[in-house]
Design an enzyme around this catalytic site. Structure first.
Site, mmCIF file in Angstrom:
data_model
loop_
_atom_site.group_PDB
_atom_site.id
_atom_site.type_symbol
_atom_site.label_atom_id
_atom_site.label_comp_id
_atom_site.label_asym_id
_atom_site.label_seq_id
_atom_site.Cartn_x
_atom_site.Cartn_y
_atom_site.Cartn_z
ATOM 1 N N ASP A 1 0.887 -1.224 -0.126
ATOM 2 C CA ASP A 1 -0.150 0.094 0.064
ATOM 3 C C ASP A 1 0.804 1.278 -0.009
ATOM 4 O OD1 ASP A 1 -2.361 -1.464 0.167
ATOM 5 O OD2 ASP A 1 -2.959 -1.342 2.240
ATOM 6 N N ASP B 1 -4.607 -2.926 4.966
ATOM 7 C CA ASP B 1 -5.319 -2.386 6.195
ATOM 8 C C ASP B 1 -6.807 -2.282 6.124
ATOM 9 O OD1 ASP B 1 -5.918 -0.434 4.109
ATOM 10 O OD2 ASP B 1 -4.687 1.408 5.015
ATOM 11 N N ASP C 1 -9.292 -6.071 2.307
ATOM 12 C CA ASP C 1 -8.012 -6.433 1.829
ATOM 13 C C ASP C 1 -7.701 -8.012 2.281
ATOM 14 O OD1 ASP C 1 -7.118 -4.452 0.574
ATOM 15 O OD2 ASP C 1 -6.482 -3.221 2.340
#
Length: 979
Positions: free
Chosen positions: A395, A709, A713
């Site tokens: 990310d 997060d 996900d």
């Protein structure tokens, strides 16, 4: 949750029963009272096996049992003969020390894992106490506490909903149903341990700890043991092979000792024909036993291990008593027992029981070290797997950047503002609209820590917006007042697929939102109204807008579309995250369903939010590149922002590919696979895009780690070889699905974890190289010595060159102390400049095999020559001089080889990081000190005698030649081995 939000009827009575308050929560006195009355929020684990039983488990090994029996028989014979049973007592002590050290190491590793597991279960929860929002540990939670829940949270205890918005809960852990359950007035029950999939809620805790509905299930989960890791499985197979080879060698040594005794007359005076027949008989039994050990199943191997030597012993006893007529039958039986004890001891030495312990020690150490580098390891498997990672899908926000969102530029009411003229914005009539758009359509909360400092709890982007308002003079209390005074009629929560959030609220008497296209035609002003507040990704919001707020009018969106897109592009090019704001005003009595809430919005403006790149990330990216690891940034930001950040962190190269999620979806798997090696950025990606990317990477046989997060996900985190969740901004769902939790959300910590993972793998290889070298030499020496004594009777070869106690001490050095010394080695800098290990790569490399065979051969030849020619003058020192010098020299040779084993590659120095390896130096010193004590004071116990100083000098000198041999081996590897 707002004060004027209606509380569900079922919860009202419970709040009263628990002495709590829907808005202010429990007082400190109430917390103490309810904790005493209803208990703590802790799951009581099942009763553990007592420590003494854990210790006794180590005596279940068949070879240890046989050795104990032999020690008992040896002790009995010694007592019968009127001698002190040194051998028997010594074997017992050696067994206790060896098993004790192994038990202690495993006990410490288990304790370290329990600590990690306890920390992992101790998550944070938002609770209302004394009228303030606080963040506490789940362990501090009590019955009657008022908790706040939102998308992605793990429900910390059984509870009943007070009120909620769009609340869906995943109860699959309890019910097995994968479809989320909707909560509301008719279904208010929340089960502790389940997950909030979407929406938000306020609830009152009804049961904690063992009293929870899932108490028994959670208790069983807390007691789950770790599965065997791939590395442990691979080593277990190797250990099994070594065990078979060692057992076969032990049987051959047993028969070699018998044959030697027959031919040298230890069983009486025999004719040559009887000697020949006996040796042939022993050889036949040896061959049959060896074949059964190699080809048979487990049961046959066990039978052959005992039955082969037993038949030989019976046959030899027959020769001894019927033909040889020995003077003392007890002495003959004792000789047979001695041979059997030596054979069993050889099995103990050969069987690599220290190998699993070396892995356990290395895993436990690596887990602790990785934790210090801000990686909380949830699954032991990840400790080793992270070292083999080829690709990291990371990310952006909070991982590559600081997660310290700040509003830097805004575009409102057709005008551009930045930090130099933000004050002008406060004078704009539109500023009141901005306050409502940011304060009311938000779930982030403001709280104070123990020192009274303001903290934002919740979404960091929303937190940046609230902080920005505070900097412009709208204090946090005012923000909360705005939110409290505006009722929430409906709310569509943000998620990764929608990329926006909308709240339906109301204003009783305000002209703020009385903008419409007909205002200049004196249209009637709406005084009491409903207002839809929306924020989210610009491409999502703009697609729903039909109007634009300009001045005090609402104009056509198409008229300003190009200008808005240009402003959006300008903000993105500056690596800013852009958030679009919009609204819609409708009559108070107008009914809005979920399909119509977000239609025909009015565009209000854009926020340009920056999140600075972490200072260490560019360096970490370069380290990853050197280590052969491809990094792919997967982000929900637009492609321009993502590209700008990628350039800043040195992620992009000339041929790198930057792709948007929409394009990624359109391409086939084959098309993606063809460009996968060059893909560096996937922008505007959804969780499903991330999961698909992970699957495609794994199809190329690469080992992939992925960070996440959000709740959505979880599939990608589970799919990846190593799932890494964010400890600071990650949801509990993401943490549950992950293998490692980044406690600082920093990409640099992932690279450090890779470093430790590779170190773990290499340390186990070092130990294996050391252990197998001793295996090869010890077995060869024990087998060849009695044979060479038969062939060369005039030479000084010993029937048993190393006694049982000496062999057991060598085994202790080899299996336990070496595992500790090499398992605790620090990371090597150069290891991050090597390519990752392939999935199918053999654990035993060509370099290791070459080193094991050549060094083992050197040890064997040296000890045999030392026996034959006595070139160190050991025989001149007394009866036990030869045994003392032989034993001590062999141990010191292994000590110097412990240094050699620190290098696995031709170009690596054995002294690299030696001063940093305090544990290695400490254990090395301990072995030296203990060996000197054993030699000087072991006496009858270890069959040694005190050696003069000059002999110690000789021993150290000849033993140190092992370093020279090691250097020659590594030089030879360059010439003869192609990796």
């Amino acid at each position: 949750m707002e004060k004027n939000k209606k509380i569900f009827k079922e919860a009202e009575k419970l709040i009263k029963d628990f002495g709590s308050d829907a808005h202010n929560g429990l007082s400190e006195e109430g917390v103490k009272r309810n904790r005493e009355k209803y208990g703590k929020n802790e799951i009581t684990p099942s009763e553990k096996v007592p420590v003494w039983k854990q210790f006794l488990e180590h005596f279940k090994d068949p070879t240890i049992i046989i050795l104990c029996i032999c020690a008992l028989v040896s002790t009995a014979i010694g007592i019968y003969q009127g001698e002190f049973p040194w051998d028997g007592i010594g074997i017992f002590i050696a067994i206790i020390i060896a098993t004790g050290v192994g038990f202690w190491s495993e006990y410490k590793a288990d304790k370290a894992f329990e600590t990690l597991k306890e920390d992992n279960e101790n998550i944070d929860v938002k609770v209302i106490r004394d009228g303030s929002l606080k963040v506490i540990s789940t362990k501090e939670l009590v019955v009657g506490d008022i908790i706040e829940l939102e998308n992605g949270d793990k429900i910390p205890a059984d509870a009943v909903v007070l009120n909620c918005i769009d609340l869906l809960v995943d109860e699959s852990l309890m019910t097995g149903e994968s479809v989320p359950v909707e909560k509301g007035p008719d279904n208010t029950k929340l089960i502790g341990g389940t997950m909030v999939v979407t929406g938000s809620a306020r609830a009152v805790v009804t049961n904690v700890g063992d009293n929870m509905e899932m108490g028994s299930i959670l208790r069983s989960l807390a007691d789950q043991t770790q599965e065997q890791t791939p590395l442990q499985y691979k080593l277990a197979k190797l250990a099994g092979l070594i065990s078979v080879v060692g057992t076969v060698a032990a049987v051959l040594i047993f028969f070699a000792l018998f044959a030697n005794s027959v031919l040298t007359g230890n069983f009486g005076v025999l004719s040559n024909s009887v000697k020949t027949g006996t040796v042939v008989f022993l050889a036949a039994i040896a061959v049959i036993t060896g074949v059964l050990l190699i080809k048979g199943n487990k049961k046959i191997k066990r039978i052959a291990t005992v039955l082969g030597p037993l038949i030989a012993a019976i046959g030899l006893l027959y020769v001894a008593f019927a033909i040889g007529k020995p003077a003392d039958a007890i002495e003959s039986a004792k000789s047979i027992l001695d041979f059997f004890i030596v054979a069993v001891t050889i099995i103990v030495v050969a069987v690599p029981e220290g190998l699993p312990m070396a892995v356990t020690i290395s895993l436990a150490l690596s887990m602790r070290k990785i934790r210090r580098d801000n990686n909380l390891v949830r699954k032991m498997l990840a400790t080793e797997t992270i070292g083999s990672v080829n690709v990291i899908c990371s990310d952006k926000t909070g991982t590559l950047t600081k997660n310290q969102m700040q509003v830097r530029e805004v575009y409102f009411n057709g005008k551009h503002f930045d930090s130099s003229n933000f004050n002008e914005l406060t004078q704009n009539p539109m500023f009141e609209v901005i306050k409502i758009l940011l304060a009311a359509n938000s779930t982030a909360n403001v709280t104070k820590d123990k020192d009274g400092n303001i903290e934002i709890v919740g979404n960091t982007t929303e937190g940046a917006m609230l902080t920005w308002l505070n900097e412009l003079g709208v204090n946090f209390n005012t923000i909360l007042d705005i939110r409290e005074n505006m009722p929430v009629y409906d709310r569509l929560s943000f998620n990764a697929d929608r990329k926006m959030m909308s709240t339906v609220t109301g204003l009783e008497n305000s002209d703020l939102f009385n903008f419409n296209e007909n205002k200049d035609k004196d249209s009637q002003t709406i005084k009491s109204c409903k207002v839809v507040l929306a924020k989210g990704a610009p491409e999502r919001i703009l697609s729903l807008c039909t109007g634009v707020s300009i001045g005090d009018k609402i104009e056509s969106f198409e008229k300003h579309k190009d200008d808005i897109n240009n402003k959006l592009l300008g903000l993105s090019d500056k690596a800013m995250r852009t958030i679009a704001l919009a609204y819609k005003v409708v009559a108070e009595d107008e009914v809005l369903d979920k399909d119509s809430i977000e239609k025909d919005l009015v565009f209000a403006g854009l926020l340009g939010i920056t999140d600075p790149v972490r200072e260490d990330v560019p360096h970490a990216i370069n380290v990853a590149k050197e280590a052969g690891i491809n990094v792919i940034m997967v982000t929900g930001d637009n492609v321009n922002t993502a590209r700008a950040i990628a350039r800043e962190i040195n992620l992009l190269e000339e041929d790198s590919i930057v792709m948007e999620g929409s394009e990624f979806k359109e391409k086939s798997d084959e098309e993606i696979l063809s460009i996968l090696k060059k893909l560096r950025v996937l922008a505007r990606a959804t969780p499903s895009d991330k999961e698909r990317l992970v699957s495609l990477i794994q199809r190329t046989k690469e080992v992939v780690a992925v960070t996440g997060d959000g709740t959505n996900d979880a599939p990608a985190l589970k799919k990846a070889d190593v799932g890494i969740s964010m400890g600071l901004k990650g949801t509990d769902v993401a943490k549950e699905a992950s293998d490692i939790v980044l406690t600082d959300d920093n990409f640099g910590s992932i690279v450090k974890a890779v470093h430790w993972g590779r170190t773990l793998y290499e340390n186990v290889q070092k130990f294996l190289q050391f252990q197998l070298t001793i295996n090869v030499s010890a077995l060869a020496i024990a087998f060849l010595s009695p044979i060479l004594e038969m062939i060369f009777p005039s030479a000084n070869f010993q029937t048993i060159p190393l006694t049982v106690l000496q062999l057991l001490w060598i085994n202790l050095v080899m299996d336990t102390l070496a595992a500790l010394a090499l398992g605790l080695e620090p990371p090597r800098d150069g290891i991050m400049k090597e390519k990752p290990k392939r999935r199918e790569e053999s654990f035993l490399t060509k370099n290791m095999s070459f080193s094991i065979l050549t060094t083992g051969l050197y040890f064997t030849v040296f000890i045999l020559l030392l026996q034959a020619f006595d070139f160190m003058g050991a025989s001149k020192l007394g009866d036990k001089g030869t045994s003392s010098v032989l034993f001590t020299t062999y141990v010191f040779m292994q000590l110097f080889n412990l240094l050699n084993s620190r290098s696995l590659k031709p170009g690596a120095s054995i002294f690299e990081n030696l001063t940093k390896s305090k544990s290695f130096m400490a254990i090395f010193t301990v072995i030296v000190v203990v060996q000197v004590i054993i030699t000087q004071f072991g006496g009858a116990f270890f069959n040694t005698q005190a050696l003069p100083l000059y002999m110690w000098g000789k021993i150290i000198l000849v033993s140190s030649l092992t370093l020279v041999v090691g250097a020659l081996v590594r030089w030879s590897q360059k010439l003869f081995i192609k990796n």
